[in-house]
Enzyme design. Structure first.
Site, PDB file in Angstrom:
ATOM      1  N   LEU A  15       0.821  -1.212   0.000  1.00  0.00           N
ATOM      2  CA  LEU A  15       0.000   0.000   0.000  1.00  0.00           C
ATOM      3  C   LEU A  15       0.853   1.259   0.000  1.00  0.00           C
ATOM      4  O   LEU A  15       0.416   2.308  -0.480  1.00  0.00           O
ATOM      5  CB  LEU A  15      -0.920   0.014   1.230  1.00  0.00           C
ATOM      6  CG  LEU A  15      -1.928  -1.133   1.332  1.00  0.00           C
ATOM      7  CD1 LEU A  15      -2.660  -1.073   2.665  1.00  0.00           C
ATOM      8  CD2 LEU A  15      -2.922  -1.079   0.182  1.00  0.00           C
ATOM      9  N   GLY A  16       2.037   1.173   0.546  1.00  0.00           N
ATOM     10  CA  GLY A  16       2.912   2.337   0.614  1.00  0.00           C
ATOM     11  C   GLY A  16       4.284   1.946   1.139  1.00  0.00           C
ATOM     12  O   GLY A  16       4.449   0.895   1.769  1.00  0.00           O
ATOM     13  N   GLY A  18       8.082   3.679   2.759  1.00  0.00           N
ATOM     14  CA  GLY A  18       8.878   4.808   3.216  1.00  0.00           C
ATOM     15  C   GLY A  18      10.305   4.386   3.491  1.00  0.00           C
ATOM     16  O   GLY A  18      10.719   3.268   3.163  1.00  0.00           O
ATOM     17  N   ALA A  19      11.054   5.292   4.105  1.00  0.00           N
ATOM     18  CA  ALA A  19      12.475   5.021   4.353  1.00  0.00           C
ATOM     19  C   ALA A  19      12.671   3.923   5.387  1.00  0.00           C
ATOM     20  O   ALA A  19      13.619   3.149   5.310  1.00  0.00           O
ATOM     21  CB  ALA A  19      13.164   6.301   4.811  1.00  0.00           C
ATOM     22  N   THR A  20      11.759   3.823   6.356  1.00  0.00           N
ATOM     23  CA  THR A  20      11.969   2.876   7.456  1.00  0.00           C
ATOM     24  C   THR A  20      10.948   1.744   7.503  1.00  0.00           C
ATOM     25  O   THR A  20      11.090   0.834   8.313  1.00  0.00           O
ATOM     26  CB  THR A  20      11.930   3.614   8.804  1.00  0.00           C
ATOM     27  OG1 THR A  20      10.651   4.246   8.941  1.00  0.00           O
ATOM     28  CG2 THR A  20      13.025   4.665   8.876  1.00  0.00           C
ATOM     29  N   ALA A  21       9.911   1.798   6.639  1.00  0.00           N
ATOM     30  CA  ALA A  21       8.875   0.764   6.731  1.00  0.00           C
ATOM     31  C   ALA A  21       8.080   0.683   5.436  1.00  0.00           C
ATOM     32  O   ALA A  21       8.110   1.588   4.607  1.00  0.00           O
ATOM     33  CB  ALA A  21       7.934   1.059   7.897  1.00  0.00           C
ATOM     34  N   VAL A  23       4.030  -0.645   4.042  1.00  0.00           N
ATOM     35  CA  VAL A  23       2.680  -0.954   4.510  1.00  0.00           C
ATOM     36  C   VAL A  23       2.021  -1.888   3.500  1.00  0.00           C
ATOM     37  O   VAL A  23       2.057  -1.642   2.287  1.00  0.00           O
ATOM     38  CB  VAL A  23       1.835   0.326   4.686  1.00  0.00           C
ATOM     39  CG1 VAL A  23       0.435  -0.026   5.195  1.00  0.00           C
ATOM     40  CG2 VAL A  23       2.514   1.297   5.651  1.00  0.00           C
ATOM     41  N   LYS A  38       2.070  -2.480   9.023  1.00  0.00           N
ATOM     42  CA  LYS A  38       3.265  -1.679   8.763  1.00  0.00           C
ATOM     43  C   LYS A  38       4.474  -2.476   9.243  1.00  0.00           C
ATOM     44  O   LYS A  38       4.614  -2.745  10.445  1.00  0.00           O
ATOM     45  CB  LYS A  38       3.177  -0.337   9.478  1.00  0.00           C
ATOM     46  CG  LYS A  38       4.307   0.621   9.145  1.00  0.00           C
ATOM     47  CD  LYS A  38       4.047   2.005   9.738  1.00  0.00           C
ATOM     48  CE  LYS A  38       5.126   2.992   9.314  1.00  0.00           C
ATOM     49  NZ  LYS A  38       4.837   4.352   9.854  1.00  0.00           N
ATOM     50  N   ASP A 135       4.731  15.452   9.990  1.00  0.00           N
ATOM     51  CA  ASP A 135       4.764  14.963   8.609  1.00  0.00           C
ATOM     52  C   ASP A 135       3.355  14.964   8.004  1.00  0.00           C
ATOM     53  O   ASP A 135       2.936  14.012   7.360  1.00  0.00           O
ATOM     54  CB  ASP A 135       5.362  13.552   8.560  1.00  0.00           C
ATOM     55  CG  ASP A 135       5.812  13.175   7.133  1.00  0.00           C
ATOM     56  OD1 ASP A 135       5.899  14.085   6.275  1.00  0.00           O
ATOM     57  OD2 ASP A 135       6.061  11.982   6.885  1.00  0.00           O
TER      58      ASP A 135
END
Length: 710
Positions: A15-16, A18-21, A23, A38, A135
């Site tokens: 679903l998405g 990022g830099a650390t995780a 989803v 996540k 954010d």
């Protein structure tokens, strides 16, 4: 397939990221229900432990309908990676919504207000718990569909969040650069040494950018080349922004910045909402933290908008649709002032029509007495003075040409721009057609009201003529008595004849004016009927919609082609043909809007200008007649009272004279011919007076009934 003890998911169901995780969309093993998980990667574990635990702890204490819910924390198999199990938002993010071609120029007003309400409520929950998000952006605002089909937006991704009271500050850097406060941007993006500390108001800047993007479909601050390619200029724009400006765009390299204190004309929000929203944006998109609003003021002003009721108004002569945002407890006087502010029509010149009837409102009543309006059923505002139509303000979108070169990525991007432009053209068409519909509806109601006024005036004039004729008949009787009995003193009604003649002349003038008005109304009605027939036979919206469906289908195909990245020869040829077809369809839409819809629209604007000028003249002509008729009626009643009083006196005198003459003639041997004729004349006059008196009483009842109906 990945799993924890209670949940499982496919790595392809992402679903998405990022830099650390990352989803993923997961299912609960026991029920099969969807959840979002996540999964943190190894980079996240390089952060200090308290930072790693911050998001878990933050979500555990936040429980609100506008914040994505945390259901639990589990571990991934043998790796022991932390997994957050959260509420699954099937509607994607606000960014996904804004990336749809139909929302390229911003959200609809209703959807924007939902976003605003949800973000304000979610942020209020954060502030009550002393949390700064750090954010806020469209990608971190998730959407679900409520039970009644409405959107519900929820804040998510609290990896950067931390507990911070209103008067506390921090120095650590998080966030997405386009939404970062300029002070944080300078250090995080430009990597300039800085000792500045940041307060909770940095979230307000991010909210301001997000709201502007949701309203307009684009970022507020754009250097030439884009925010990611021209970072120095991006920082310069945000820090040197003049006070009150909410957007700045640099159109050419090293060129000047075009500042704006308004939302773009392509924005889908009404002027009434912009009037309230722009001051909020101006005061939270403030680089100087000391001049930026605090959360208390932001919440107060935002909730003030959300708690207002909307009254839809269509200014007939101006041909402009308005939405008045007002509190239901405000008075009608405040409502009238709000209309004046938006329309520049002074309040004493307002005339309101709702569903075909004049809307009479008491200025001291509350706004909640105003009938319910919708976008399809507005109140029609008519100015008592002629006005030049303004019309719908719109900007025709640019439709780019496809280059002959075969380029899957560029073709898909251009196809989205073309589809967005056609969506906008359909909205423009809808607005113009709706405006024409309101014009025709409003003129029809105005004509009906004026015709009814003419009918009532004619009825009143007819009633007055009846009273006038009886007064004249009474006057004639009195004159006969005066000629028969010249010794009677009738000077007290000597000026009645002059008043009756003056009244007769005045009534004739009124009748002529009403007849003239009726002829003019009949001419306008005939012209209106022709325009109405043309309007209702016009199916341009359907034609544009069909072409939009074709354009959208090609766009989806070109998007699929881009995902494949490489096509076979025949597929490539089909791709090229589809590009050509899309261009042809888009041009057809442009021609339909320009050469058909817009031309008919401007023709109707010219007609309504002439119609309403004539209507205003008729209204000014009929306006004083009501008071004039009232005065004439009073004058006739005074004349009638005076004549009746004299008539009663004459009747008594005539009776006495009749008895005297009868006695004299009875004592003489033979009746003198002259005396005999006098007796006969007196008896006839007496009978006429009695008949006149009875007829006056009867007709006075009819006249009174006529005035009450009018």
């Amino acid at each position: 397939m990945q799993s924890t003890s209670n949940y499982l998911w496919l790595l392809s169901d992402i679903l998405g990221q990022g830099a650390t995780a990352s989803v993923f969309k997961a299912r609960r093993k026991q029920t099969g229900d969807h959840y979002a998980v996540k999964v943190f990667n190894h980079i996240s574990y390089l952060r200090p432990y308290e930072v790693q635990m911050r998001e878990f702890e933050m979500l555990r204490k936040l429980n609100h309908k506008n914040i994505v819910k945390l259901f639990g924390v589990e571990e991934l198999g043998s790796t022991k990676q932390k997994v957050l199990v959260m509420e699954y938002c099937a509607g994607g993010s606000l960014l996904n919504v804004l990336e749809k071609s139909e929302n390229a120029f911003g959200l609809s007003e209703l959807e924007f207000l939902i976003v605003m309400e949800c973000v304000v409520a979610g942020m209020n929950q954060l502030r009550e718990n002393g949390v700064v998000h750090r954010d806020i952006k469209p990608g971190n605002i998730m959407r679900v569909v409520g039970e009644e089909g409405q959107s519900v937006y929820k804040l998510t991704d609290f990896g950067a969040a931390r507990v911070l009271e209103d008067d506390e500050q921090f120095m650590s850097l998080y966030g997405t650069e386009e939404y970062l406060h300029p002070d944080m941007y300078e250090r995080a993006v430009l990597h300039k040494p800085q000792t500045k500390k940041y307060g909770v108001t940095v979230d307000l800047w991010s909210i301001g950018v997000t709201f502007y993007q949701a309203a307009s479909g684009r970022l507020p601050f754009i250097p030439f080349g884009g925010p990611r390619k021209n970072k120095e200029m991006m920082h310069k724009i945000t820090t040197e922004k003049p006070k009150g400006m909410i957007a700045g765009v640099q159109h050419r390299e090293n060129g000047p910045v075009e500042w704006s204190e308004e939302l773009p004309v392509t924005c889908r929000l009404s002027e009434g909402l912009k009037l309230l929203l722009v001051p909020i944006l101006a005061n939270i998109l403030e680089a100087d933290q000391s001049r930026c609003w605090g959360f208390d003021q932001f919440f107060a002003e935002a909730n003030d908008i959300l708690h207002r009721t909307v009254i839809h108004i269509f200014s007939l002569q101006q041909a402009v649709i308005h939405k008045v945002y007002i509190h239901s407890y405000n008075t009608i006087n405040v409502f009238m002032d709000a209309i004046s502010q938006q329309t520049n029509i002074p309040a004493p010149g307002h005339e309101l029509i709702y569903e075909g009837h004049s809307l009479e409102l008491d200025l001291v009543q509350q706004v909640n007495v105003v009938p319910k309006t919708t976008e399809e059923r507005p109140i029609i505002l008519v100015s008592k003075d002629p006005m030049t139509p303004i019309g719908i303000t719109y900007k025709e979108p640019d439709i780019p040409m496809f280059p002959p070169k075969f380029d899957l990525i560029n073709d898909a991007n251009l196809a989205k721009v073309v589809t967005s432009a056609v969506h906008q053209l359909l909205r423009i068409t809808n607005s113009l057609m709706k405006c024409q519909d309101f014009i025709l509806r409003g003129v029809y109601w105005m004509l009906a009201i004026l015709k009814e006024e003419c009918r009532k005036t004619t009825q009143q004039v007819t009633a007055l003529n009846v009273k006038l004729n009886f007064c004249k008949d009474t006057w004639m009787i009195i004159q006969k008595i005066n000629s028969l009995l010249p010794q009677m003193n009738l000077t007290e009604v000597g000026d009645v004849h002059v008043k009756l003649q003056s009244t007769e002349d005045f009534l004739m003038s009124i009748s002529q004016n009403v007849q003239k008005s009726q002829k003019q109304l009949d001419l306008i009605t005939a012209e209106w009927s022709k325009s109405n027939d043309i309007h209702h036979k016009d199916n341009i919206i359907g034609k544009v919609q069909v072409l939009l469906d074709k354009v959208s289908a090609i766009y989806h195909q070109l998007k699929k082609d881009r995902m494949r990245m490489k096509l076979q020869y025949n597929e490539e040829q089909i791709h090229k043909f589809e590009k050509i077809k899309m261009g042809i369809h888009a041009k057809k839409v442009l021609v339909l809007v320009r050469d058909d819809c817009v031309q008919k629209y401007h023709k109707l604007l010219t007609s309504v200008k002439d119609w309403m000028r004539t209507a205003c003249d008729i209204r000014k002509l009929l306006g004083p007649i009501g008071e004039q008729v009232k005065n004439l009626n009073q004058n006739l009643e005074n004349c009638e009272a005076s004549l009746n009083k004299t008539l009663d006196h004459c009747s008594s005198k005539l009776h006495d004279e009749e008895q005297i003459v009868t006695k004299l003639t009875a004592s003489t041997a033979h009746l003198d011919q002259k005396c005999f004729e006098m007796v006969i004349g007196m008896k006839q006059l007496k009978q006429e007076m009695e008949d006149i008196s009875q007829e006056l009483q009867k007709n006075n009842m009819i006249i009174q009934s006529g005035f009450q109906e009018a």
